[in-house]
Design an enzyme around this catalytic site. Structure first.
Site, PDB file in Angstrom:
ATOM      1  N   ARG A   1      74.513  47.238 -77.856  1.00  0.00           N
ATOM      2  CA  ARG A   1      76.017  47.213 -77.354  1.00  0.00           C
ATOM      3  C   ARG A   1      76.290  46.677 -76.234  1.00  0.00           C
ATOM      4  NH1 ARG A   1      78.067  52.685 -77.819  1.00  0.00           N
ATOM      5  NH2 ARG A   1      75.699  53.455 -77.838  1.00  0.00           N
TER       6      ARG A   1
ATOM      7  N   ASP B   1      71.821  54.469 -83.371  1.00  0.00           N
ATOM      8  CA  ASP B   1      73.405  55.086 -83.413  1.00  0.00           C
ATOM      9  C   ASP B   1      73.666  55.195 -85.043  1.00  0.00           C
ATOM     10  OD1 ASP B   1      73.745  54.579 -80.965  1.00  0.00           O
ATOM     11  OD2 ASP B   1      74.688  52.633 -80.951  1.00  0.00           O
TER      12      ASP B   1
ATOM     13  N   ASP C   1      81.550  48.927 -79.857  1.00  0.00           N
ATOM     14  CA  ASP C   1      81.073  48.429 -81.289  1.00  0.00           C
ATOM     15  C   ASP C   1      82.297  48.574 -82.013  1.00  0.00           C
ATOM     16  OD1 ASP C   1      81.450  51.274 -81.623  1.00  0.00           O
ATOM     17  OD2 ASP C   1      79.540  51.543 -82.162  1.00  0.00           O
TER      18      ASP C   1
ATOM     19  N   TYR D   1      65.826  43.593 -82.969  1.00  0.00           N
ATOM     20  CA  TYR D   1      67.188  44.090 -83.557  1.00  0.00           C
ATOM     21  C   TYR D   1      68.042  42.632 -84.025  1.00  0.00           C
ATOM     22  CZ  TYR D   1      66.365  48.360 -81.137  1.00  0.00           C
ATOM     23  OH  TYR D   1      66.053  49.512 -80.792  1.00  0.00           O
TER      24      TYR D   1
END
Length: 300
Positions: free
Chosen positions: A180, A46, A88, A74
């Site tokens: 997310r 993203d 987010d 992550y």
């Protein structure tokens, strides 16, 4: 048809992507800086996310699927107590909660998101709905029923709890994961809501963000031999496959797209492997009865 301009240069450039730029913009910057004819990336980040973005050049683009399929790590922080439109920090807050879980409650919930799970993508995602990207429809105010997708999560670990409103997590997962969605669903499970504050991809397959090059350095080294020296070899994209060595007769057949003889190695019958000859990658294919039947051939 016009031929693409640029150099026939092959390999991987590992970029430590900053926040605020798209993955496509990074690829375009790398292609320009190296004067490359062909480039692509192995897994979108993203725009707000940072971390490793592996950019493949030339023949290395043929190995992109192997990095896309590899495990990735992550590190991210979840804001508890708020749900947003985009899941987010960039989205509008649409719901709030005063409830806050304890550390033990968070740790107890994390195993629910490990193993083979089903995950519904965010409304603002690149998933296609009737030929349109979900984020395009979401920006137009449409709400969609997105189908759940399978995701393998090897681990989901609590790293720290800076305060009552935030928790830092680390997730190792397979392809197709939406961090997310993890934040959103964890918040719901805990009864407090949640969204991602920040997200960083620490590693992807064999590539680590700590070894990545920044966009400022790419600009500074653009069109120089020093940037060429930052390229990693194509075969790193084949790190998860066994290597077999071609015979002199086999390499000729493989380079023409035909099954070719290889020397005995670690691959089992029916297993996918990559083939080298005199230290250079030649092909990827299925090993059967002393031969590799190629699915990809490298023109190096």
């Amino acid at each position: 048809m016009a031929r693409k301009k640029g150099r026939d240069i092959s390999g991987w450039l590992i970029v430590d992507k900053p926040a605020g730029v798209t993955s496509t913009a990074v690829v375009n910057k790398v292609r320009w800086a190296l004067g490359a004819k062909k480039a692509g990336h192995a897994g979108t980040l993203d725009p707000a996310a940072t971390g490793v973005l592996a950019v493949a050049l030339g023949e290395a683009t043929k190995t992109v699927p192997f990095i896309t399929d590899a495990l990735k790590c992550y590190r991210f922080q979840v804001r508890l107590g708020q749900a947003t439109k985009t899941d987010d920090a960039e989205g509008e807050v649409i719901e709030s909660s005063d409830q806050r879980p304890t550390d033990d409650e968070i740790r107890a919930a994390l195993p629910l998101f490990e193993g083979d799970i089903e995950q519904v993508p965010p409304q603002f995602s690149a998933v296609k709905v009737d030929g349109e990207r979900a984020y395009t429809l979401a920006r137009a105010g449409e709400e969609m029923e997105l189908a759940a997708r399978p995701l393998y999560v090897e681990s989901l670990t609590m790293i720290s709890r800076p305060d009552a409103d935030t928790v830092e997590l680390e997730m190792v997962c397979g392809k197709g994961g939406y961090v997310r969605s993890i934040a959103r669903d964890l918040g719901r499970e805990l009864g407090c809501l949640g969204h991602v504050l920040w997200l960083r991809r620490e590693w992807s397959g064999p590539f680590e963000a700590s070894d990545g090059i920044g966009l400022d350095e790419i600009d500074a080294l653009a069109k120089t031999p020093e940037l060429d020296e930052k390229l990693l070899p194509l075969e790193l994209g084949l790190d998860d496959l066994p290597e077999l060595k071609a015979t002199p007769e086999g390499v000729v057949r493989l380079r023409n797209g035909n099954p070719g003889m290889v020397l005995p190695g670690e691959a089992d019958w029916g297993e996918e492997a990559w083939v080298s000859f005199e230290g250079k990658p030649v092909a990827v294919g299925i090993y059967k009865s002393g031969e590799v039947h190629p699915s990809r051939v490298f023109n190096l």
